[in-house]
Scaffold this motif. Structure first.
Motif, PDB file in Angstrom:
ATOM      1  N   ALA A 200       0.834  -1.207   0.000  1.00 51.10           N
ATOM      2  CA  ALA A 200       0.000   0.000   0.000  1.00 51.10           C
ATOM      3  C   ALA A 200       0.868   1.256   0.000  1.00 51.10           C
ATOM      4  CB  ALA A 200      -0.922  -0.006   1.215  1.00 51.10           C
ATOM      5  N   LEU A 201       1.899   1.251   0.830  1.00 51.38           N
ATOM      6  CA  LEU A 201       2.796   2.408   0.901  1.00 51.38           C
ATOM      7  C   LEU A 201       3.555   2.630  -0.408  1.00 51.38           C
ATOM      8  CD1 LEU A 201       4.250   1.875   4.485  1.00 51.38           C
ATOM      9  CD2 LEU A 201       2.749   3.750   3.760  1.00 51.38           C
ATOM     10  N   GLU A 202       3.857   1.563  -1.101  1.00 51.10           N
ATOM     11  CA  GLU A 202       4.595   1.669  -2.366  1.00 51.10           C
ATOM     12  C   GLU A 202       3.810   2.410  -3.442  1.00 51.10           C
ATOM     13  OE1 GLU A 202       5.521  -2.389  -3.197  1.00 51.10           O
ATOM     14  OE2 GLU A 202       7.368  -2.377  -1.993  1.00 51.10           O
ATOM     15  N   THR A 203       2.495   2.488  -3.304  1.00 55.41           N
ATOM     16  CA  THR A 203       1.682   3.222  -4.272  1.00 55.41           C
ATOM     17  C   THR A 203       1.738   4.731  -4.036  1.00 55.41           C
ATOM     18  OG1 THR A 203      -0.368   3.212  -2.944  1.00 55.41           O
ATOM     19  CG2 THR A 203       0.046   1.295  -4.361  1.00 55.41           C
ATOM     20  N   GLY A 204       2.257   5.124  -2.864  1.00 63.00           N
ATOM     21  CA  GLY A 204       2.268   6.534  -2.510  1.00 63.00           C
ATOM     22  C   GLY A 204       0.938   7.018  -1.963  1.00 63.00           C
ATOM     23  N   ALA A 205       0.070   6.072  -1.603  1.00 64.58           N
ATOM     24  CA  ALA A 205      -1.272   6.419  -1.136  1.00 64.58           C
ATOM     25  C   ALA A 205      -1.259   7.039   0.257  1.00 64.58           C
ATOM     26  CB  ALA A 205      -2.161   5.183  -1.131  1.00 64.58           C
ATOM     27  N   LYS A 206      -2.203   7.935   0.455  1.00 67.62           N
ATOM     28  CA  LYS A 206      -2.447   8.533   1.763  1.00 67.62           C
ATOM     29  C   LYS A 206      -3.518   7.750   2.515  1.00 67.62           C
ATOM     30  CE  LYS A 206      -4.002  12.912   3.871  1.00 67.62           C
ATOM     31  NZ  LYS A 206      -4.482  14.290   3.584  1.00 67.62           N
ATOM     32  N   TYR A 207      -4.409   7.111   1.739  1.00 69.75           N
ATOM     33  CA  TYR A 207      -5.536   6.386   2.318  1.00 69.75           C
ATOM     34  C   TYR A 207      -5.535   4.923   1.876  1.00 69.75           C
ATOM     35  CZ  TYR A 207      -7.203  11.227   2.670  1.00 69.75           C
ATOM     36  OH  TYR A 207      -7.312  12.579   2.911  1.00 69.75           O
ATOM     37  N   LEU A 208      -5.874   4.041   2.810  1.00 66.66           N
ATOM     38  CA  LEU A 208      -6.070   2.627   2.528  1.00 66.66           C
ATOM     39  C   LEU A 208      -7.542   2.324   2.807  1.00 66.66           C
ATOM     40  CD1 LEU A 208      -5.091  -0.232   1.891  1.00 66.66           C
ATOM     41  CD2 LEU A 208      -4.340  -0.439   4.271  1.00 66.66           C
ATOM     42  N   ILE A 209      -8.284   1.964   1.761  1.00 64.25           N
ATOM     43  CA  ILE A 209      -9.740   1.851   1.844  1.00 64.25           C
ATOM     44  C   ILE A 209     -10.180   0.409   1.631  1.00 64.25           C
ATOM     45  CG2 ILE A 209     -11.917   2.653   0.823  1.00 64.25           C
ATOM     46  CD1 ILE A 209     -10.335   5.138  -0.179  1.00 64.25           C
ATOM     47  N   SER A 210     -11.248   0.003   2.344  1.00 69.00           N
ATOM     48  CA  SER A 210     -11.796  -1.334   2.163  1.00 69.00           C
ATOM     49  C   SER A 210     -13.285  -1.342   2.528  1.00 69.00           C
ATOM     50  CB  SER A 210     -11.045  -2.348   3.025  1.00 69.00           C
ATOM     51  OG  SER A 210     -11.526  -3.667   2.803  1.00 69.00           O
ATOM     52  N   THR A 211     -13.925  -2.470   2.237  1.00 71.06           N
ATOM     53  CA  THR A 211     -15.324  -2.668   2.635  1.00 71.06           C
ATOM     54  C   THR A 211     -15.429  -3.246   4.038  1.00 71.06           C
ATOM     55  OG1 THR A 211     -15.295  -4.879   1.660  1.00 71.06           O
ATOM     56  CG2 THR A 211     -16.113  -3.083   0.267  1.00 71.06           C
ATOM     57  N   ASP A 212     -14.282  -3.713   4.585  1.00 75.97           N
ATOM     58  CA  ASP A 212     -14.329  -4.452   5.848  1.00 75.97           C
ATOM     59  C   ASP A 212     -13.458  -3.829   6.933  1.00 75.97           C
ATOM     60  OD1 ASP A 212     -15.628  -7.520   5.754  1.00 75.97           O
ATOM     61  OD2 ASP A 212     -15.314  -6.554   3.814  1.00 75.97           O
ATOM     62  N   LEU A 213     -14.114  -3.407   8.002  1.00 75.79           N
ATOM     63  CA  LEU A 213     -13.390  -2.799   9.123  1.00 75.79           C
ATOM     64  C   LEU A 213     -12.576  -3.812   9.910  1.00 75.79           C
ATOM     65  CD1 LEU A 213     -16.100  -0.269  10.275  1.00 75.79           C
ATOM     66  CD2 LEU A 213     -13.744   0.330   9.694  1.00 75.79           C
ATOM     67  N   SER A 214     -12.892  -5.085   9.784  1.00 75.10           N
ATOM     68  CA  SER A 214     -12.087  -6.107  10.449  1.00 75.10           C
ATOM     69  C   SER A 214     -10.672  -6.107   9.875  1.00 75.10           C
ATOM     70  CB  SER A 214     -12.737  -7.480  10.301  1.00 75.10           C
ATOM     71  OG  SER A 214     -13.074  -7.734   8.951  1.00 75.10           O
ATOM     72  N   CYS A 215     -10.574  -6.068   8.551  1.00 74.57           N
ATOM     73  CA  CYS A 215      -9.264  -5.958   7.897  1.00 74.57           C
ATOM     74  C   CYS A 215      -8.579  -4.651   8.276  1.00 74.57           C
ATOM     75  CB  CYS A 215      -9.415  -6.011   6.380  1.00 74.57           C
ATOM     76  SG  CYS A 215     -10.105  -7.529   5.721  1.00 74.57           S
ATOM     77  N   LEU A 216      -9.333  -3.565   8.196  1.00 71.41           N
ATOM     78  CA  LEU A 216      -8.765  -2.241   8.448  1.00 71.41           C
ATOM     79  C   LEU A 216      -8.306  -2.082   9.892  1.00 71.41           C
ATOM     80  CD1 LEU A 216     -11.249  -0.005   6.406  1.00 71.41           C
ATOM     81  CD2 LEU A 216      -8.928  -0.697   5.769  1.00 71.41           C
ATOM     82  N   MET A 217      -9.026  -2.689  10.824  1.00 67.56           N
ATOM     83  CA  MET A 217      -8.637  -2.640  12.236  1.00 67.56           C
ATOM     84  C   MET A 217      -7.282  -3.324  12.425  1.00 67.56           C
ATOM     85  SD  MET A 217     -10.812  -4.079  15.492  1.00 67.56           S
ATOM     86  CE  MET A 217     -10.922  -5.738  14.773  1.00 67.56           C
ATOM     87  N   HIS A 218      -7.128  -4.465  11.799  1.00 65.58           N
ATOM     88  CA  HIS A 218      -5.872  -5.214  11.859  1.00 65.58           C
ATOM     89  C   HIS A 218      -4.727  -4.411  11.235  1.00 65.58           C
ATOM     90  CE1 HIS A 218      -3.086  -8.544  11.633  1.00 65.58           C
ATOM     91  NE2 HIS A 218      -3.097  -8.530  10.307  1.00 65.58           N
ATOM     92  N   LEU A 219      -4.959  -3.882  10.049  1.00 67.35           N
ATOM     93  CA  LEU A 219      -3.915  -3.138   9.341  1.00 67.35           C
ATOM     94  C   LEU A 219      -3.591  -1.823  10.035  1.00 67.35           C
ATOM     95  CD1 LEU A 219      -5.130  -3.797   5.683  1.00 67.35           C
ATOM     96  CD2 LEU A 219      -3.129  -4.795   6.814  1.00 67.35           C
ATOM     97  N   ASP A 220      -4.613  -1.172  10.586  1.00 69.70           N
ATOM     98  CA  ASP A 220      -4.383   0.106  11.268  1.00 69.70           C
ATOM     99  C   ASP A 220      -3.524  -0.084  12.517  1.00 69.70           C
ATOM    100  OD1 ASP A 220      -4.998   2.993  11.424  1.00 69.70           O
ATOM    101  OD2 ASP A 220      -6.016   2.439  13.280  1.00 69.70           O
ATOM    102  N   GLY A 221      -3.719  -1.209  13.203  1.00 68.22           N
ATOM    103  CA  GLY A 221      -2.888  -1.499  14.373  1.00 68.22           C
ATOM    104  C   GLY A 221      -1.430  -1.630  13.988  1.00 68.22           C
TER     105      GLY A 221
END
Length: 243
Positions: A200-221
C-alpha cells in the motif's frame, strides 16, 4: 430525491462497539441515494464468530435470532462483506434439513454488502463525495471470494471528487487478520499485515480503503505500531465525506 426502497441495516458487533460512525455514514449515504432506512434494535450478531470457532450449535441459536429479526426485510444492508458472506454462504448449511432451510436461503438472497447494494441494486455510483488525495483499495477475502465483490467499490471510489485510486501489488492477497487466525498464528498474521501495508505504501497512497473494518482494524494497528503515514478508511466513510 424520490424514495426508492426500504432497507433494514445490519450493524456487525465490532462496528457497533468500535466504529459506530461508519454505520451512521452508511445510513447517510443510503438515504441520499433514495432509501428509507430502518434499524431493528433487537438485532445482535450474525453468528459467525461462534461458527468459525467450531461451536455450531451455539452459532445456530444466534443465526435463528437473525432470521427472526430480519424476516420482514425487503433488503438487508451491512457495512461488512464478512458478515454478509457468512449469511449467504453458511446459513443454509446450518439450517440444512430443517424448517428454516428455505427461509435462510431467501434471507441470503436479499442480504447485501453496502457498496454492492449501491451499485448492483440501486444503480448509484456517484453520491457527490469529495476526498482529496491518493488512495489504494484492499480487497477483503470475504468481499472478493465469498461475496464476489471486485468492481463495485472501485466504481464508487472512481467517482469521488479529488480522489486518485492506485492499485497495489498483490491486491487480492489476504491482510492476515482472519478473525481468530490473528490470535492463533500471531507471527504469520503480522507478516501478512507487513506485506499488505508495504504494498500500500509503495503506491504513494495517503488512504487505505476497504469494505471491511475487520481488515482495516488489523492493518491500522500495524500501521500505528510502525508510525507510518497511512490512514485507513471504510468506503462508507469516504462516500459520506464532503457533502
Amino acid at each position: 430525491m424520490e424514495r426508492l426502497m426500504n432497507v433494514q441495516i445490519f450493524i456487525p458487533c465490532f462496528v457497533d462497539q468500535l466504529f459506530p460512525q461508519t454505520a451512521f455514514n452508511m445510513v447517510k449515504v443510503l438515504e441520499k441515494a433514495g432509501c428509507t432506512v430502518s434499524y431493528n434494535p433487537n438485532q445482535t450478531c450474525c453468528g459467525q464468530p461462534a461458527f468459525n470457532a467450531g461451536f455450531w450449535n451455539e452459532s445456530k441459536a444466534v443465526c435463528s435470532k437473525f432470521l427472526q429479526d430480519f424476516q420482514d426485510a425487503e433488503y438487508i444492508v451491512a457495512p461488512s462483506a464478512s458478515c454478509v458472506g457468512f449469511v449467504r454462504n453458511y446459513y443454509h448449511t446450518l439450517f440444512d434439513n430443517s424448517s428454516s432451510h428455505n427461509r435462510s436461503i431467501k434471507l441470503g438472497e436479499k442480504t447485501f454488502e453496502f457498496s454492492e447494494f449501491m451499485v448492483k441494486v440501486l444503480g448509484v455510483d456517484n453520491v457527490g463525495a469529495v476526498l482529496e488525495g491518493k488512495a489504494t483499495y484492499h480487497d477483503s477475502c470475504a468481499g472478493l471470494r465469498e461475496c464476489k465483490i471486485k468492481e463495485e467499490p472501485r466504481r464508487l471510489l472512481s467517482k469521488v471528487k479529488g480522489l486518485e485510486l492506485a492499485e497495489m501489488e498483490d491486491v487480492e492477497t489476504c491482510c492476515g487478520f482472519g478473525g481468530s487466525f490473528a490470535v492463533k498464528f500471531e507471527s504469520i498474521s503480522i507478516a501478512m499485515a507487513d506485506q499488505k501495508v508495504t504494498h500500500a505504501l509503495e503506491t504513494g497512497a495517503k488512504y487505505l480503503i476497504s469494505t471491511d473494518l475487520s481488515c482495516l482494524m488489523h492493518l491500522d494497528g500495524y500501521i500505528k505500531n510502525k508510525g507510518y503515514n497511512l490512514q485507513t478508511l471504510h468506503i462508507a466513510d469516504v462516500l459520506a465525506n464532503g457533502w
